[in-house]
Write an enzyme that holds these catalytic residues in place. Structure first.
Site, PDB file in Angstrom:
ATOM      1  CG  HIS A   1      -5.624   0.844   6.283  1.00 41.18           C
ATOM      2  ND1 HIS A   1      -4.407   0.342   6.710  1.00 41.18           N
ATOM      3  CD2 HIS A   1      -6.443  -0.249   6.194  1.00 41.18           C
ATOM      4  CE1 HIS A   1      -4.503  -0.972   6.880  1.00 41.18           C
ATOM      5  NE2 HIS A   1      -5.729  -1.350   6.584  1.00 41.18           N
TER       6      HIS A   1
ATOM      7  CG  HIS B   1      -1.603   3.118   9.885  1.00 36.89           C
ATOM      8  ND1 HIS B   1      -0.916   3.094   8.688  1.00 36.89           N
ATOM      9  CD2 HIS B   1      -2.801   2.496   9.646  1.00 36.89           C
ATOM     10  CE1 HIS B   1      -1.649   2.482   7.774  1.00 36.89           C
ATOM     11  NE2 HIS B   1      -2.801   2.113   8.336  1.00 36.89           N
TER      12      HIS B   1
ATOM     13  CB  CYS C   1      -1.028   5.450   6.133  1.00 37.80           C
ATOM     14  SG  CYS C   1      -0.147   6.387   7.392  1.00 37.80           S
TER      15      CYS C   1
END
Length: 335
Positions: free
Chosen positions: A307, A295, A246
């Protein structure tokens, strides 16, 4: 028995040719098989996902069995034949979604050679730009030459500086700029001494509009770049289009539009500015496998963010998703 074996071999050869051959000299077609994806085709044929979508007029990443897809740039062979000679030059006009990597593969050049031919100091290119794909590298322009550049919609100082072989600081100094804000129609000097301060009667409202336009242009470029990699798989510690985690994805996408951010989610959280209301281009953070930000993605508007997820790789998700909504920590910005 021997005759039967020859017949089977001939049949197999025919089937193979049907699968990987070209329908004409101008295209190379792939017939979609069960289990295929745009990402898998991009790896198999060494082309960008966005190129495959452009060549086949695809608006989504969905493909289906027996669909025939072009995996070669239309008419690309006509230009590659002239690349071998340095006495002639051919050019390519950059289209939306193009990358230096994709163009270099089409014309059988290394990225280094392509950048050298066009005197590029970064990987940034823009739609409508004409790139040399053969010939010799240009001579460095005389430092004393006087020239100017008129800012166009979508420009930013970083790309203008790179395009004209200048550092960002030199370009700002020549034009006596105290920020990175520019606007369409503005005339920038590309050589000479630092400009003297200029007195202006422009109202504060105009300045505000200019700043908003510049930021919006940067946000559009960021989101456009982010969407190029939809479908790229999740790879732990990955930071290239062959696989992202990520923060590696965020780091890569932001660098493509001239913004440097830290490498991990936690350090990105600490280095960016809080926002009072969520806007496109903001970073959204979530608490997943540990306490605190673990995240993150880019908010693209309409309550959605893009993402690199562990399950499906780079994708667009809804902020109200039953998984993400209760884990949302907040938003921050680099702008």
């Amino acid at each position: 028995m021997k005759k039967q074996l020859m017949t089977v071999a001939a049949t197999a050869g025919f089937l193979f040719t049907s699968f990987s051959g070209s329908a004409s000299a101008h295209e190379k077609l792939h017939t979609v098989q069960s289990g295929d994806s745009l990402w898998k085709l991009s790896v198999s044929y060494n082309v960008a996902i966005n190129d495959i979508k452009t060549w086949n007029k695809l608006s989504t990443n969905t493909i289906y069995v027996n669909q025939r897809l072009s995996v070669l740039a239309p008419h690309s062979h006509t230009s590659t034949t002239s690349v071998s000679t340095n006495t002639t030059e051919s050019t390519y006009v950059v289209k939306t979604g193009d990358t230096l990597w994709g163009i270099s593969k089409t014309y059988r050049l290394s990225i280094t050679k392509l950048k050298s031919l066009n005197d590029l100091k970064s990987d940034t290119i823009y739609p409508g730009q004409r790139l040399k794909v053969s010939g010799v590298s240009p001579a460095t322009a005389s430092a004393s030459a006087s020239s100017t550049y008129i800012v166009r919609s979508g420009d930013n100082l970083s790309t203008i500086a790179a395009r004209h072989n200048l550092s960002l600081s030199v370009l700002k100094s020549i034009n006596n700029l105290n920020s990175d804000v520019i606007y369409p129609g503005q005339i920038l000097k590309l050589s000479g001494a630092a400009a003297a301060p200029v007195t202006t009667n422009v109202a504060n409202a105009t300045t505000t509009v200019t700043a908003t336009y510049s930021t919006a242009s940067k946000v559009d470029a960021l989101i456009s770049e982010a969407k190029k990699y939809i479908g790229v798989p999740y790879v732990w510690a990955g930071s290239t289009p062959s696989g992202f985690d990520c923060s590696g994805y965020l780091n890569y996408v932001y660098s493509k539009v001239g913004i440097t951010i830290p490498r991990t989610v936690e350090t990105i959280w600490n280095a960016t500015k809080p926002v009072s209301s969520l806007r496109a281009g903001d970073l959204v953070f979530f608490e997943t496998y540990k306490t605190g930000p673990s995240h993150a993605g880019i908010y693209i508007g309409n309550n959605k963010f893009i993402h690199a997820g562990t399950s499906r790789g780079v994708e667009i998700s809804d902020m109200d998703n039953t998984y993400w909504k209760p884990r949302y920590l907040g938003a921050k910005t680099t702008f």
